[in-house]
Design a protein around this motif. Structure first.
Motif, PDB file in Angstrom:
ATOM      1  N   LEU A   1     -78.968 -17.100   5.576  1.00 16.37           N
ATOM      2  CA  LEU A   1     -77.927 -18.123   5.709  1.00 16.37           C
ATOM      3  C   LEU A   1     -77.095 -18.236   4.437  1.00 16.37           C
ATOM      4  CD1 LEU A   1     -76.568 -20.358   7.308  1.00 16.37           C
ATOM      5  CD2 LEU A   1     -78.325 -21.937   6.482  1.00 16.37           C
ATOM      6  N   LYS A   2     -77.741 -18.235   3.291  1.00 15.65           N
ATOM      7  CA  LYS A   2     -77.002 -18.398   2.037  1.00 15.65           C
ATOM      8  C   LYS A   2     -75.995 -17.263   1.855  1.00 15.65           C
ATOM      9  CE  LYS A   2     -77.488 -19.009  -2.946  1.00 15.65           C
ATOM     10  NZ  LYS A   2     -76.614 -17.856  -3.294  1.00 15.65           N
ATOM     11  N   SER A   3     -76.413 -16.029   2.112  1.00 18.64           N
ATOM     12  CA  SER A   3     -75.485 -14.912   1.945  1.00 18.64           C
ATOM     13  C   SER A   3     -74.338 -14.989   2.940  1.00 18.64           C
ATOM     14  CB  SER A   3     -76.230 -13.580   2.111  1.00 18.64           C
ATOM     15  OG  SER A   3     -76.798 -13.479   3.407  1.00 18.64           O
ATOM     16  N   MET A   4     -74.586 -15.522   4.148  1.00 17.05           N
ATOM     17  CA  MET A   4     -73.512 -15.666   5.126  1.00 17.05           C
ATOM     18  C   MET A   4     -72.531 -16.756   4.720  1.00 17.05           C
ATOM     19  SD  MET A   4     -74.839 -15.052   8.971  1.00 17.05           S
ATOM     20  CE  MET A   4     -73.116 -15.178   9.433  1.00 17.05           C
ATOM     21  N   LEU A   5     -73.055 -17.842   4.172  1.00 14.33           N
ATOM     22  CA  LEU A   5     -72.190 -18.944   3.758  1.00 14.33           C
ATOM     23  C   LEU A   5     -71.380 -18.580   2.513  1.00 14.33           C
ATOM     24  CD1 LEU A   5     -74.582 -22.007   4.251  1.00 14.33           C
ATOM     25  CD2 LEU A   5     -72.643 -21.353   5.682  1.00 14.33           C
TER      26      LEU A   5
ATOM     27  N   GLY B   1     -69.028 -14.242  -2.283  1.00 16.87           N
ATOM     28  CA  GLY B   1     -70.060 -13.564  -3.056  1.00 16.87           C
ATOM     29  C   GLY B   1     -70.161 -13.971  -4.507  1.00 16.87           C
ATOM     30  N   ASP B   2     -69.758 -15.212  -4.818  1.00 15.92           N
ATOM     31  CA  ASP B   2     -69.813 -15.643  -6.216  1.00 15.92           C
ATOM     32  C   ASP B   2     -71.144 -16.288  -6.583  1.00 15.92           C
ATOM     33  OD1 ASP B   2     -69.652 -18.010  -4.852  1.00 15.92           O
ATOM     34  OD2 ASP B   2     -67.994 -18.851  -6.044  1.00 15.92           O
ATOM     35  N   GLY B   3     -72.081 -16.309  -5.648  1.00 19.66           N
ATOM     36  CA  GLY B   3     -73.390 -16.895  -5.926  1.00 19.66           C
ATOM     37  C   GLY B   3     -73.475 -18.377  -5.636  1.00 19.66           C
TER      38      GLY B   3
ATOM     39  N   LYS C   1     -65.898 -25.634   1.205  1.00 19.70           N
ATOM     40  CA  LYS C   1     -64.956 -25.074   2.176  1.00 19.70           C
ATOM     41  C   LYS C   1     -65.595 -23.934   2.960  1.00 19.70           C
ATOM     42  CE  LYS C   1     -62.709 -21.976  -1.184  1.00 19.70           C
ATOM     43  NZ  LYS C   1     -61.426 -21.620  -1.831  1.00 19.70           N
ATOM     44  N   GLU C   2     -66.546 -23.212   2.340  1.00 11.89           N
ATOM     45  CA  GLU C   2     -67.242 -22.138   3.047  1.00 11.89           C
ATOM     46  C   GLU C   2     -68.150 -22.704   4.135  1.00 11.89           C
ATOM     47  OE1 GLU C   2     -67.598 -18.632  -0.339  1.00 11.89           O
ATOM     48  OE2 GLU C   2     -69.014 -20.313  -0.421  1.00 11.89           O
ATOM     49  N   VAL C   3     -68.816 -23.808   3.825  1.00 14.39           N
ATOM     50  CA  VAL C   3     -69.651 -24.463   4.837  1.00 14.39           C
ATOM     51  C   VAL C   3     -68.779 -24.970   5.986  1.00 14.39           C
ATOM     52  CG1 VAL C   3     -71.225 -26.383   5.287  1.00 14.39           C
ATOM     53  CG2 VAL C   3     -71.406 -25.101   3.145  1.00 14.39           C
TER      54      VAL C   3
ATOM     55  N   ASN D   1     -66.946 -24.636  11.559  1.00 11.54           N
ATOM     56  CA  ASN D   1     -65.863 -24.530  12.538  1.00 11.54           C
ATOM     57  C   ASN D   1     -66.040 -23.326  13.449  1.00 11.54           C
ATOM     58  OD1 ASN D   1     -64.408 -26.805  11.716  1.00 11.54           O
ATOM     59  ND2 ASN D   1     -63.313 -25.671  10.140  1.00 11.54           N
ATOM     60  N   THR D   2     -66.419 -22.195  12.857  1.00 11.12           N
ATOM     61  CA  THR D   2     -66.543 -20.963  13.627  1.00 11.12           C
ATOM     62  C   THR D   2     -67.649 -21.060  14.670  1.00 11.12           C
ATOM     63  OG1 THR D   2     -65.722 -19.626  11.781  1.00 11.12           O
ATOM     64  CG2 THR D   2     -66.987 -18.486  13.489  1.00 11.12           C
ATOM     65  N   VAL D   3     -68.846 -21.453  14.221  1.00  7.60           N
ATOM     66  CA  VAL D   3     -69.973 -21.480  15.160  1.00  7.60           C
ATOM     67  C   VAL D   3     -69.858 -22.663  16.125  1.00  7.60           C
ATOM     68  CG1 VAL D   3     -71.511 -20.271  13.582  1.00  7.60           C
ATOM     69  CG2 VAL D   3     -71.434 -22.767  13.512  1.00  7.60           C
TER      70      VAL D   3
END
Length: 267
Positions: free
Chosen positions: A206-210, A214-216, A221-223, A228-230
């Motif tokens: 999940l963390k890598s998808m969110l 890729g800044d760690g 806004k990513e969440v 929104n997508t799912v």
């Protein structure tokens, strides 16, 4: 004695035709008005309850998922997103079933199935899920920089955070368990199941998808974008089920089409 004014015969046929056309227009308008869709829980009960005893067993759920999996596998021009969603549902179904089975009798009643429709409503504007996700993000974001560091993200497994999640879920879906404390015992599995159902991904990924850039860090806004997508995908599938489910239950056919409700969330 007063007599009715006599309509000249030359006007009779045009008046009759006008009346007929009016009736046809009214009937056509009524036929074009779409029938309201049944609630999601009612359609799922109709679709999944194979032996028609008013209850849904886990075996009935697995049987229907196998049928849908075969249909998607044979479908032309299939949207792989739906396949991933179906795979997520398949993996998570035992845990979701256990979550919905509030009395632990091994079957889902009509009352227990209503939580599915409540979950659908919670995703819509003003439904409550937006606020819950936002509040949970803020509770992890200890330095209030609108992003979660690796350390902050890992705090999502803490007992304190699990308690917050349990209280929030119980507030939205009070029939899941008697109280938030009882739901807390199930919270970790519940969170994992919801993530699997919505995204079709393993919780460890999940963390890598969110973290899209890729800044760690997992940014707010990513969440929001992931939500929104799912969420939109879930509502699209839900609408398809409500449209095609009754026919599937009657004829055992496939399900296609879609088009979801408007969905937008800013975290």
């Amino acid at each position: 004695m007063n007599r009715r004014p006599r309509v000249p015969s030359r006007w009779f046929l045009p008046l009759l035709m006008a009346a007929s056309l009016t009736n046809v227009a009214v009937l056509s308008q009524k036929q074009q008005q779409p029938r309201p869709l049944q609630p999601l829980d009612d359609v799922l009960l109709l679709l999944l309850d194979k032996d028609k005893n008013g209850m849904v067993s886990l075996d009935e759920v697995k049987s229907k998922l196998q049928m849908l999996e075969a249909l998607f596998a044979n479908a032309e021009n299939d949207d792989s997103g739906y396949q991933r969603l179906l795979q997520g549902v398949k993996v998570a179904s035992p845990k979701v079933f256990e979550l919905l089975d509030s009395d632990g009798d091994g079957s889902l009643s009509k009352r227990e199935m209503k939580v599915v429709a409540q979950f659908e409503e919670s995703l819509k504007k003003g439904g409550g899920m937006k606020v819950l996700v936002r509040d949970l993000f803020l509770s992890l974001d200890e330095d209030s920089d609108d992003r979660l560091s690796p350390e902050e993200f890992e705090n999502g497994g803490s007992s304190q955070f699990v308690s917050r999640v349990s209280a929030g879920l119980h507030g939205l879906f009070p029939t899941l368990r008697r109280d938030a404390a009882e739901l807390e015992e199930f919270a970790t599995g519940a969170i994992s199941s919801i993530i699997d159902v919505l995204g079709g991904v393993e919780v460890d990924n999940l963390k890598s998808m969110l973290d899209v850039d890729g800044d760690g860090f997992v940014q707010r806004k990513e969440v929001g974008k992931y939500y929104n997508t799912v969420g939109k995908k879930f509502l699209e599938v839900s609408k398809s089920i409500k449209q095609m489910g009754p026919l599937m239950a009657m004829f055992g056919g496939g399900m296609e089409g879609g088009g979801g409700d408007g969905f937008k969330m800013d975290l």
